[in-house]
Motif scaffolding. Structure first.
Motif, PDB file in Angstrom:
ATOM      1  N   GLU A 174      -0.630   3.379 -10.631  1.00 16.39           N
ATOM      2  CA  GLU A 174      -0.755   3.626 -12.067  1.00 16.39           C
ATOM      3  C   GLU A 174      -2.193   3.545 -12.580  1.00 16.39           C
ATOM      4  OE1 GLU A 174       3.493   2.401 -13.980  1.00 16.39           O
ATOM      5  OE2 GLU A 174       2.091   0.754 -13.603  1.00 16.39           O
ATOM      6  N   LYS A 175      -3.001   2.649 -12.027  1.00 12.36           N
ATOM      7  CA  LYS A 175      -4.367   2.450 -12.529  1.00 12.36           C
ATOM      8  C   LYS A 175      -5.433   2.985 -11.589  1.00 12.36           C
ATOM      9  CE  LYS A 175      -2.857   0.213 -16.134  1.00 12.36           C
ATOM     10  NZ  LYS A 175      -2.814   0.903 -17.452  1.00 12.36           N
ATOM     11  N   PHE A 176      -5.241   2.754 -10.285  1.00 10.09           N
ATOM     12  CA  PHE A 176      -6.274   3.144  -9.332  1.00 10.09           C
ATOM     13  C   PHE A 176      -6.024   4.511  -8.697  1.00 10.09           C
ATOM     14  CE2 PHE A 176      -6.651  -1.553  -9.352  1.00 10.09           C
ATOM     15  CZ  PHE A 176      -7.962  -1.636  -9.786  1.00 10.09           C
ATOM     16  N   HIS A 177      -4.825   5.065  -8.909  1.00  9.58           N
ATOM     17  CA  HIS A 177      -4.526   6.441  -8.495  1.00  9.58           C
ATOM     18  C   HIS A 177      -4.810   6.682  -7.008  1.00  9.58           C
ATOM     19  CE1 HIS A 177      -4.127   6.990 -12.772  1.00  9.58           C
ATOM     20  NE2 HIS A 177      -5.410   6.669 -12.965  1.00  9.58           N
ATOM     21  N   GLN A 178      -4.383   5.736  -6.183  1.00  6.70           N
ATOM     22  CA  GLN A 178      -4.593   5.855  -4.742  1.00  6.70           C
ATOM     23  C   GLN A 178      -3.517   6.701  -4.065  1.00  6.70           C
ATOM     24  OE1 GLN A 178      -7.428   4.249  -3.005  1.00  6.70           O
ATOM     25  NE2 GLN A 178      -7.888   4.563  -5.168  1.00  6.70           N
ATOM     26  N   GLY A 179      -2.463   6.982  -4.761  1.00  9.18           N
ATOM     27  CA  GLY A 179      -1.375   7.794  -4.224  1.00  9.18           C
ATOM     28  C   GLY A 179      -0.205   7.745  -5.182  1.00  9.18           C
ATOM     29  N   ASP A 180       0.740   8.663  -5.009  1.00  5.50           N
ATOM     30  CA  ASP A 180       1.897   8.676  -5.898  1.00  5.50           C
ATOM     31  C   ASP A 180       2.906   7.612  -5.469  1.00  5.50           C
ATOM     32  OD1 ASP A 180       3.114   9.734  -3.632  1.00  5.50           O
ATOM     33  OD2 ASP A 180       3.306  11.758  -4.449  1.00  5.50           O
ATOM     34  N   TRP A 181       4.049   7.581  -6.147  1.00  3.81           N
ATOM     35  CA  TRP A 181       5.043   6.546  -5.834  1.00  3.81           C
ATOM     36  C   TRP A 181       5.569   6.674  -4.410  1.00  3.81           C
ATOM     37  CZ3 TRP A 181       4.466   2.759  -8.838  1.00  3.81           C
ATOM     38  CH2 TRP A 181       4.299   2.904 -10.214  1.00  3.81           C
ATOM     39  N   ALA A 182       5.720   7.898  -3.924  1.00  5.79           N
ATOM     40  CA  ALA A 182       6.191   8.086  -2.552  1.00  5.79           C
ATOM     41  C   ALA A 182       5.179   7.528  -1.547  1.00  5.79           C
ATOM     42  CB  ALA A 182       6.455   9.569  -2.281  1.00  5.79           C
ATOM     43  N   ALA A 183       3.890   7.726  -1.814  1.00 12.13           N
ATOM     44  CA  ALA A 183       2.854   7.196  -0.927  1.00 12.13           C
ATOM     45  C   ALA A 183       2.860   5.674  -0.955  1.00 12.13           C
ATOM     46  CB  ALA A 183       1.485   7.733  -1.339  1.00 12.13           C
ATOM     47  N   LEU A 184       3.037   5.098  -2.154  1.00 10.64           N
ATOM     48  CA  LEU A 184       3.115   3.640  -2.258  1.00 10.64           C
ATOM     49  C   LEU A 184       4.312   3.111  -1.478  1.00 10.64           C
ATOM     50  CD1 LEU A 184       2.573   1.473  -5.418  1.00 10.64           C
ATOM     51  CD2 LEU A 184       4.552   1.102  -3.952  1.00 10.64           C
ATOM     52  N   PHE A 185       5.457   3.769  -1.631  1.00  8.64           N
ATOM     53  CA  PHE A 185       6.652   3.333  -0.909  1.00  8.64           C
ATOM     54  C   PHE A 185       6.417   3.395   0.599  1.00  8.64           C
ATOM     55  CE2 PHE A 185      10.897   2.924   0.547  1.00  8.64           C
ATOM     56  CZ  PHE A 185      11.654   2.422  -0.496  1.00  8.64           C
ATOM     57  N   GLY A 186       5.787   4.478   1.053  1.00 10.70           N
ATOM     58  CA  GLY A 186       5.502   4.607   2.476  1.00 10.70           C
ATOM     59  C   GLY A 186       4.568   3.527   2.985  1.00 10.70           C
ATOM     60  N   LEU A 187       3.589   3.151   2.167  1.00  9.70           N
ATOM     61  CA  LEU A 187       2.676   2.070   2.549  1.00  9.70           C
ATOM     62  C   LEU A 187       3.426   0.755   2.727  1.00  9.70           C
ATOM     63  CD1 LEU A 187      -0.090   0.696   2.902  1.00  9.70           C
ATOM     64  CD2 LEU A 187      -0.294   0.668   0.407  1.00  9.70           C
ATOM     65  N   VAL A 188       4.304   0.452   1.791  1.00 12.04           N
ATOM     66  CA  VAL A 188       5.083  -0.793   1.889  1.00 12.04           C
ATOM     67  C   VAL A 188       6.004  -0.756   3.099  1.00 12.04           C
ATOM     68  CG1 VAL A 188       6.817  -2.218   0.743  1.00 12.04           C
ATOM     69  CG2 VAL A 188       4.932  -1.252  -0.583  1.00 12.04           C
ATOM     70  N   ARG A 189       6.669   0.374   3.321  1.00 11.25           N
ATOM     71  CA  ARG A 189       7.576   0.479   4.464  1.00 11.25           C
ATOM     72  C   ARG A 189       6.828   0.315   5.786  1.00 11.25           C
ATOM     73  NH1 ARG A 189      12.331   2.418   6.142  1.00 11.25           N
ATOM     74  NH2 ARG A 189      13.102   3.134   4.122  1.00 11.25           N
ATOM     75  N   GLU A 190       5.667   0.938   5.903  1.00 12.57           N
ATOM     76  CA  GLU A 190       4.948   0.967   7.174  1.00 12.57           C
ATOM     77  C   GLU A 190       4.109  -0.284   7.422  1.00 12.57           C
ATOM     78  OE1 GLU A 190       2.711   4.563   7.054  1.00 12.57           O
ATOM     79  OE2 GLU A 190       4.502   5.812   6.744  1.00 12.57           O
ATOM     80  N   GLU A 191       3.499  -0.835   6.349  1.00 15.17           N
ATOM     81  CA  GLU A 191       2.552  -1.932   6.550  1.00 15.17           C
ATOM     82  C   GLU A 191       2.984  -3.245   5.897  1.00 15.17           C
ATOM     83  OE1 GLU A 191      -1.558  -0.942   5.943  1.00 15.17           O
ATOM     84  OE2 GLU A 191      -1.160   1.209   6.183  1.00 15.17           O
TER      85      GLU A 191
END
Length: 230
Positions: A174-191
């Motif tokens: 939302e603030k740093f725009h590092q990726g969309d919600w799908a990218a965030l979800f993938g980061l949590v799932r993978e790491e």
């Protein structure tokens, strides 16, 4: 799943003898009990009862009408063999992953839709916008806010996993725009959840002086992430 983000009040009188952690512990405990022991209650009904129970625990000693009385944002999810129910109140986020990998964000965006000029001071937010019509709502002492939550029910077969985020963790998108919600979800799932929080903290530290990203009033914010695979 129960995720609460206590609202830290500005310095000064709050009308309450108790801390925000005391309030969130009480409210969270009530929600954990009611959502499991009373499966016939809808999630808004469970939240309403939990608020009433928590308010009763300190009504005799505290001014619960004060706009800065202890309060919290809420994310709830409850699932059975047939359905997945959810509730979001205020600016925490629930992400729902479908079996095909598509990610849907469940948001209560009332705070985000307010004009930026209205959010210049905490006092203004508390007195004119918090838990008021035309503003935004958090779980405090008024049980009627449960009806303001964003809610829904999905077939169990349409949900593979869930991720709940307080707004401090959602900053990555939302603030740093590092990726969309799908990218965030993938980061949590993978790491893992810790990896997301670590990345948010690194971004916050890098932006401490420049304040390049508008809308972020403080360097750090509470960041909680819960991942659940059904």
């Amino acid at each position: 799943m129960v995720v609460l983000d206590g609202v830290t009040p500005p310095a000064g009188h709050t009308g309450c003898l108790h801390s925000v952690p005391w309030f969130t512990a009480r409210l969270g405990g009530a929600l954990a009990e009611l959502t499991v022991s009373c499966p016939d209650l809808t999630l808004p009904e469970a939240l309403s009862r939990a608020i009433v129970r928590t308010a009763a625990a300190h009504a005799a000693t505290c001014d619960l009408s004060h706009p800065r009385t202890p309060q919290a944002t809420v994310v709830l999810a409850r699932w059975s063999s047939r359905t997945v129910e959810y509730l979001v109140l205020s600016d925490s986020v629930l992400l729902v992953e479908a079996p095909d990998g598509a990610v849907t964000a469940v948001l209560d965006d009332r705070l985000a839709r307010l004009p930026r000029a209205a959010l210049t001071t905490d006092a203004l937010v508390d007195s004119r916008l918090r838990n008021k019509e035309g503003g935004f709502f958090t779980a405090a002492a008024d049980a009627s806010v449960a009806a303001r939550a964003v809610t829904g029910t999905l077939p169990r077969e349409r949900v593979r996993a869930l991720t709940a985020l307080t707004d401090g963790a959602a900053r990555w998108t939302e603030k740093f725009h590092q990726g969309d919600w799908a990218a965030l979800f993938g980061l949590v799932r993978e790491e893992g959840a810790g990896a997301l929080v670590a990345r948010v903290r690194a971004l916050e530290r890098a932006d401490r002086e420049a304040r390049a990203f508008l809308g972020r009033g403080k360097t750090h914010d509470d960041a909680t992430v819960v991942f659940t695979e059904l």
